[in-house]
Design a protein around this motif. Sequence first.
Motif, short mmCIF file in Angstrom:
data_model
loop_
_atom_site.label_atom_id
_atom_site.label_comp_id
_atom_site.label_asym_id
_atom_site.label_seq_id
_atom_site.Cartn_x
_atom_site.Cartn_y
_atom_site.Cartn_z
N GLY A 228 0.82 -1.21 0.00
CA GLY A 228 0.00 0.00 0.00
C GLY A 228 0.85 1.26 0.00
O GLY A 228 2.06 1.21 0.22
N ARG A 229 0.23 2.39 -0.27
CA ARG A 229 0.96 3.67 -0.28
C ARG A 229 1.31 4.10 1.13
O ARG A 229 0.54 3.93 2.07
N ASN A 230 2.50 4.69 1.27
CA ASN A 230 2.95 5.18 2.57
C ASN A 230 2.18 6.44 2.93
O ASN A 230 1.90 7.28 2.07
N GLU A 231 1.84 6.59 4.20
CA GLU A 231 1.09 7.77 4.64
C GLU A 231 1.95 9.03 4.60
O GLU A 231 1.43 10.13 4.46
N GLY A 257 9.60 13.71 9.06
CA GLY A 257 8.25 13.43 8.61
C GLY A 257 8.20 12.75 7.26
O GLY A 257 7.18 12.76 6.58
N LEU A 258 9.33 12.14 6.85
CA LEU A 258 9.44 11.48 5.56
C LEU A 258 9.69 9.99 5.75
O LEU A 258 9.97 9.53 6.86
N ALA A 259 9.60 9.24 4.68
CA ALA A 259 9.87 7.81 4.72
C ALA A 259 10.71 7.43 3.51
O ALA A 259 10.71 8.11 2.48
N ALA A 260 11.44 6.34 3.64
CA ALA A 260 12.22 5.82 2.52
C ALA A 260 11.29 5.12 1.54
O ALA A 260 10.50 4.27 1.93
N GLY A 261 11.38 5.50 0.28
CA GLY A 261 10.57 4.86 -0.76
C GLY A 261 11.29 3.68 -1.37
O GLY A 261 12.26 3.17 -0.79
N GLU A 271 6.53 -1.45 -8.02
CA GLU A 271 7.36 -0.52 -7.25
C GLU A 271 7.81 0.67 -8.10
O GLU A 271 8.15 1.72 -7.56
N LEU A 272 7.83 0.49 -9.41
CA LEU A 272 8.22 1.60 -10.28
C LEU A 272 7.25 2.77 -10.14
O LEU A 272 7.66 3.94 -10.15
N TYR A 273 5.96 2.48 -10.00
CA TYR A 273 4.97 3.54 -9.84
C TYR A 273 5.21 4.29 -8.52
O TYR A 273 5.13 5.53 -8.47
N ALA A 274 5.50 3.53 -7.46
CA ALA A 274 5.75 4.15 -6.16
C ALA A 274 7.03 4.98 -6.20
O ALA A 274 7.12 6.04 -5.57
N ALA A 275 8.03 4.51 -6.96
CA ALA A 275 9.28 5.27 -7.09
C ALA A 275 9.02 6.61 -7.77
O ALA A 275 9.54 7.66 -7.35
N LEU A 276 8.20 6.60 -8.81
CA LEU A 276 7.86 7.83 -9.51
C LEU A 276 6.99 8.76 -8.67
O LEU A 276 6.92 9.97 -8.92
#
Length: 522
Positions: A228-231, A257-261, A271-276
Amino acid sequence: MAVTLDIADLRARRDKPASAVAAAQGAEVINLAATKGDGLGCHAGKDAMRASAEAAGMSETLEQLRKDYPAGPHDQPQSMCPAFGSLRVGLRMRRTATILSGSACCVYGLTFTSHFYGARRTVGYVPFNSETLVTGKLFEDIREAVFNTAKPEDYDAVVVINLCVPTASGVPLRLLPKEIDGVRIIGIDVPGFGVPTHAEAKDVLAGAMLKFARTEAEQGPVQAPRGGRNERPTVTLLGEMFPADPVVIGALLAPLGLAAGPVVPTREWRELYAALDGAAVAAIHPFYTASIREFEAAGRPIVGSAPVGHDGTADWLDRIGEACGVARDVVEAAKNRLLPGIRGALSAMPIKGRITLSGYEGSELLVGRLLVESGADLRYVGTACPRTPWSDADREWLEAKGVKVQFRASLENDLEAMHEYRPDLAIGTTPVVQKAKELGVPALYFTNLISARPLMGAAGAGSLAKVINAALANKPRFDAMRDFFEGVGTGFAAGVWQETPQAKQGPKVQVAKKHDPIGEMA
């Protein structure tokens, strides 16, 4: 999962020649006349193969490769076959099949190396001979292999990689369909005469996949990440790294307040979509030019370097915070919380000794920064990769500390540095390590012993010290072994002799010694 290709069966089931299909669709067809001048062998040399590829209609492809991966002052940086980089990326992705098109000897070497590095999947191979290459039947065979492999129940994507000879002969992977029953088809050319190193070849495939995924995302909704997408906003990490490093980077980003993608190259297509979709891209390895082009097209800011050592982490957090719009006071609070632990880890595990460092993985400058902050007297960093705008921060920091930085380093560059600086420890590629040990200098192979360790944050601060200090402590053992074996099996004493060989001191020997500065270290 395996890609099992029965070429005889594929040919038996062929429905229509690809050249006829291309002609019917008004697409370009293979220039058969141009392919006849190749010589059909990778022994022809880079210049001849490059000229053949341009004559066969590959000029645009080669020009893009030249722009993305400039050769520099010479054409021989240290690397294994460049295509291994692209092959490695494909084999590490879920639901992705990989098919090679190239000389049998090249395919054997690539598959052997890939399995040595842990691949557990079959590599597809479409063989050819002079007739199928010249007549264009090789492309038809590739097309059939792709159609028989692209099963949506098994794969999300099929990757086809042209090696040197098919690229030089103009085998047009661009004419393959972009999709078959929902399975993406990615065709790339990774010739040794166009891509300088295997590290950059990782970017060739990663960039091609990002371009495909970006086009899909622009056309409508795409598949969500497995978890799922990270909040929180995420930072995409560009470049292969030690598995623990993304976790450490995530911990460094959390106070902002960030997360590693995702890490690009990714482990599966979605995962390519999440990277973009990341808020920014951290170019941990700064030579991923094609990938960076796709991220910039998607409107994502690029941040070079990485959180290595005290200074590197402080600077990286500043620039990540700026790129992601994090308030300045939040960034400062995060630095006050994180940096003391890194400084403590560095001081607890100091490194004392003169070192030269070289490699072809792309993380050499990051390792150099960590060595300097650990107290090492680092004199030289050589990398097979090119200089880019995203490596400038590391280069400027190292040069300010008196370290010579050599991009596109050759073996000769690395050996000359070892001769000039006479290190207590040489970290480098296999031939550098071999020469160092011949001279009685302790040495460590960069790929297996240095780059395969965490580098980021406090975990990276102490990770190198133990192995490097142990190697530095081996100097007396090297001296003892060298004294014992002095002169055995080298020079005039090499080989099998019936009589005791006598030293030669003629003019030729004196001239040879004069032109062998490395040998003078002995």
